[in-house]
Design an enzyme around this catalytic site. Structure first.
Site, PDB file in Angstrom:
ATOM      1  N   ASP A 222     -63.211  16.376 -28.443  1.00  0.00           N
ATOM      2  CA  ASP A 222     -64.409  16.529 -28.926  1.00  0.00           C
ATOM      3  C   ASP A 222     -64.699  18.034 -29.014  1.00  0.00           C
ATOM      4  O   ASP A 222     -63.620  18.698 -28.483  1.00  0.00           O
ATOM      5  CB  ASP A 222     -65.469  15.901 -27.792  1.00  0.00           C
ATOM      6  CG  ASP A 222     -66.694  15.794 -28.516  1.00  0.00           C
ATOM      7  OD1 ASP A 222     -67.045  16.474 -29.681  1.00  0.00           O
ATOM      8  OD2 ASP A 222     -67.514  14.991 -28.156  1.00  0.00           O
ATOM      9  N   TRP A 223     -65.569  18.617 -29.387  1.00  0.00           N
ATOM     10  CA  TRP A 223     -65.947  20.022 -29.662  1.00  0.00           C
ATOM     11  C   TRP A 223     -66.102  20.760 -28.644  1.00  0.00           C
ATOM     12  O   TRP A 223     -67.005  20.594 -27.742  1.00  0.00           O
ATOM     13  CB  TRP A 223     -66.995  20.081 -30.786  1.00  0.00           C
ATOM     14  CG  TRP A 223     -66.472  20.134 -32.251  1.00  0.00           C
ATOM     15  CD1 TRP A 223     -66.924  21.084 -33.356  1.00  0.00           C
ATOM     16  CD2 TRP A 223     -65.650  19.150 -32.819  1.00  0.00           C
ATOM     17  NE1 TRP A 223     -66.412  20.644 -34.210  1.00  0.00           N
ATOM     18  CE2 TRP A 223     -65.553  19.477 -34.158  1.00  0.00           C
ATOM     19  CE3 TRP A 223     -65.112  17.968 -32.654  1.00  0.00           C
ATOM     20  CZ2 TRP A 223     -65.024  19.091 -35.310  1.00  0.00           C
ATOM     21  CZ3 TRP A 223     -64.292  17.285 -33.571  1.00  0.00           C
ATOM     22  CH2 TRP A 223     -64.237  17.718 -34.576  1.00  0.00           C
TER      23      TRP A 223
END
Ligand code: BGC
Length: 769
Positions: free
Chosen positions: A280-281
């Site tokens: 995920d970012w």
């Protein structure tokens, strides 16, 4: 074979779905390669890359450095274009000429496998036309452990079986258009608060030093939170996103146990996932640890053109612990790309997530040019589909005669801010709006509306058609005016909502997660005010999840309650379809509605007394209805519940349970083991659809929930018509995790229930293996 091409449907007259009018408008599915074929091509390609090029594919080019939410870099020498990773779960975000589809929770409420597939197929069309390589969808985590958790609406409901089926259909839909699906967030991402160190929440007395750790025992991981990911992987998902928070004190994205041993391994219990894992970012603080644990692509990569290479180095450092790791990372990414055949006729990315200007700078390529070319991706049939899903997901909770509206309902009152348009001024970034109708939640999972039909607009248009007059008050607090206008109306609609979203934004002090489960803007008082003056009050709820209705649910003037969930861009139209009876409601709850927040197993952890928050998942498997069943708590409306304008009769005598299709031990884990069937009749006077549900009660020595959903079939029935619901039960559906492996309980009875909801059992039986 369920999704036949138009040609096959017409030529053979075999069973096509209920939605042929829509499915017929999609072309043939893209012929994907097998993983073996894709890996062979990827290995040949990766052999031509130098180390720097490999690194540039194992990490993004930096936030906002390319056009999409995430991007890799061009490899000009080999004609390999940057790959575009774009949100999200309700359609292509951050661009124009796209659709906003109903949210996952609305789609789960349809319990209609064909609609779930078609929604994703249509999103696949739009992603492809925009040049997106990887769609950051579907969502199966959070699963909905805590009803107030901010992102539950992105997924399909609080049951792993329902979510698993929806996950598989969604993966197929996207990938049948050649778009790589990304099953997210793996795993245990059950609230927003404390998910990310860099997202420290204002008003707390201290900054945390590590993300929340979800403390989950192995059985619960396997049977509950990882379960839907098994379906996504089986359906061929090209990618999986590991989640922000920690699991058992290790970051998900840095956990060898989760990524190597559970997700990628083909040893006992392993999901044997062949695609690539991305973070995920900013989920990985130390990319080299992520790379070592089995992550293949670090997102979004570091910031800055020159910083790019430096950002990749930690990943290659991870590789240095094992000479083949970097190659594996890139091979998995490129194999997914080859599997979808994206090397042929894949459109260029034609938009920028970061700017709506036509001309701008391509930061990653270092030149100025057209960054938005407004390619038309939304199709007319997508609007029809969106309206259909939202109408079929709409759940009728109460009806003492308010609905469907009779032709004599000629004076109509519409009350509540949720009925009206969204004032631009009420919105922050990522769709974080505080006023107007609620059609999706906020955060990366939101959509970009080309248009939104609000309820008042659609009700007004319908009223004009049937010769009715509408008066409205959109100010939730204008009680005197509301009372005056409600008096004497044939029907009054009271609109309330409850919002939430991602931790990226806060709305009215709700930092992603909801602060409570009550209606926003004092919706309870609004409903009671309307009902005090109007004896035919129909309540319409738009909500991200369970909402408390105790203050008015038993009020006799409340003659019907519709839960319209998060309907997407056709909101008002889909609602009108149900209100006037053009569509008979058939949605069923994908979660339990309790009477108080304390009824639920779990709450969001809002506070933590130290620097490394933890959360004990001590309830184990017993979330949502499983908790209510175990503790004999009466819900207001149970999981699987939903009314219709007609009645359905289940013939308990017709219950059939077949013998196993072979020796249990020799049947594959994912293969059908036996069938259960029952016949169901529409015993009312209008056509309708019934979602028949199969629940199994495992033998008690297994310490399993009282009942667990293990099948559902939605039947479309004319008045008087009878059909048979057939549930195909796989070996996995009767298995439980014990001492490091999946087991079937032998020689003891499993309870069989065929039900209209988790608490409305219509036929009982048992089965023993
Ligand atoms: C979200 C992901 C999303 C990513 C890219 C993150 O904040 O958790 O679901 O795909 O951002 O926008």
């Amino acid at each position: 074979m369920r999704y036949l091409t138009p040609w096959l449907c017409l030529a053979t007259l075999v069973l096509c779905g209920d939605h042929d009018d829509i499915s017929n408008q999609f072309g043939a599915a893209r012929q994907l390669r097998t993983w073996d074929e894709a890996y062979a091509l990827a290995k040949t390609f990766v052999a031509k890359l130098n180390t720097l090029e490999k690194i540039s594919l194992s990490s993004g080019s930096g936030i906002s450095f390319g056009p999409c939410s995430g991007n890799t870099q061009d490899i000009d020498r080999l004609g390999f274009r940057e790959m575009c990773f774009q949100d999200g779960p309700v359609g292509v975000r951050g661009t124009d000429k796209v659709s906003v589809f109903p949210a996952g929770i609305t789609t789960g409420s349809t319990w209609d496998k064909e609609l779930i597939y078609l929604r994703s197929r249509a999103m696949g069309v739009e992603n492809r036309l925009k040049g997106v390589n990887v769609a950051l969808a579907p969502v199966a985590g959070g699963l909905g452990r805590a009803p107030a958790a901010g992102r539950n609406w992105e997924a399909f409901g609080s049951d792993p079986y329902l979510t698993g089926v929806a996950n598989a259909e969604s993966v197929k839909g996207l990938q049948d258009e050649g778009v790589i699906a990304c099953a997210k967030h793996f795993v245990g991402n059950e609230q927003e608060r404390y998910r990310l160190v860099i997202e420290n929440i204002p008003n707390l007395d201290r900054e945390i030093l590590a993300s929340l750790s979800s403390q989950i025992d192995e059985r619960t991981l396997r049977e509950l939170y990882e379960w839907p990911f098994v379906d996504a992987v089986e359906a061929g998902a090209g990618s999986v996103m590991c989640s922000y928070q920690r699991v058992n004190n290790e970051y998900s994205c840095e956990s060898t146990t989760l990524i190597r041993d559970h997700l990628k391994s083909n040893a006992s219990g392993g999901l044997n996932f062949k695609g690539f894992v991305m973070t995920d970012w900013f989920a990985s603080a130390i990319p080299s640890l992520a790379a070592r644990a089995g992550v293949d692509v670090i997102m979004p990569g570091d910031i800055g053109a020159t910083g790019t290479v430096a950002a990749f180095l930690p990943a290659s450092d991870g590789a240095s612990t094992n000479g083949t790791r970097l190659d594996e990372m890139v091979i998995r990414l490129v194999a997914s790309w080859y599997k979808m055949r994206q090397e042929t006729d894949w459109p260029d990315v034609s938009f920028s997530t970061w700017s709506s200007d036509d001309i701008g700078v391509f930061l990653d390529r270092g030149y100025i040019g057209q960054i938005n070319s407004h390619v038309q991706a939304a199709q007319p049939v997508h609007a029809t589909l969106i309206r259909r899903i939202a109408a079929e997901g709409t759940t009728l909770l109460k009806n003492t005669g308010g609905l469907p509206l009779p032709s004599t309902a000629l004076s109509i009152g519409v009350f509540g801010n949720d009925a009206g348009p969204i004032p631009e001024s009420s919105c922050g970034t990522f769709g974080a709006c505080s006023a107007g109708t609620l059609a999706v939640g906020w955060g990366s999972g939101t959509g970009t509306f080309e248009y939104l039909i609000d309820p008042l607009q659609a009700i007004t248009a319908k009223a004009a058609e049937v010769g009715a007059v509408v008066e409205s008050v959109l100010d939730d607090y204008a009680y005197t005016e509301i009372q005056e206008k409600a008096v004497g109306k044939d029907v009054c609609f009271a609109f309330v909502n409850s919002r939430s979203g991602e931790g990226t934004n806060s709305v009215e002090g709700n930092y992603g997660d909801r602060n409570n489960l009550t209606a926003w803007r004092d919706g309870d008082t609004l409903v009671k005010t309307v009902a005090a003056s109007c004896s035919n009050t129909v309540v319409v709820i738009h909500s991200v999840g369970p909402i408390l209705v105790e203050e008015w649910i038993e009020n006799p003037n409340v003659t019907a309650v519709l839960l319209a969930h998060l309907p997407g861009q056709e909101s008002g139209n889909s609602l009108v379809d149900v209100l006037w009876g053009d569509v008979n409601p058939s949605g069923k709850l994908p979660y339990t509605m309790g009477k108080t927040e304390d009824d639920y197993c779990c709450k969001v952890q809002y506070d933590w007394d130290g620097f490394q928050p933890e959360q004990e998942f001590s309830e184990g498997l017993f979330i949502d209805y499983k908790w209510f069943d175990k503790n004999n708590i009466d819900p207001r409306f149970e999981f699987g519940y939903g009314l219709s304008y007609t009645n359905f009769t289940y013939d308990a005598e017709s219950l059939r349970i077949t013998e196993p299709f072979g020796e249990v031990d020799s049947i594959d884990f994912m293969a059908p083991l036996f069938n259960i069937s029952v016949s169901i009749t529409n015993s009312g006077s209008v056509a309708g659809k019934e979602v028949a549900q199969l629940y199994l009660g495992y033998p008690s020595p297994t310490n399993s929930p009282v009942r667990q959903l293990r099948g559902f079939e939605k039947l479309s029935l004319q008045p008087g018509e009878t059909k048979t619901a057939v549930f195909v039960v796989t070996k996995r559906d009767v298995s439980y995790w014990d001492s490091g492996e999946w087991k079937v309980a032998r020689g003891a009875e499993y309870g069989v229930e065929v039900s209209a909801s988790s608490r409305d059992v219509r036929a009982h039986g048992t089965v023993t293996f």
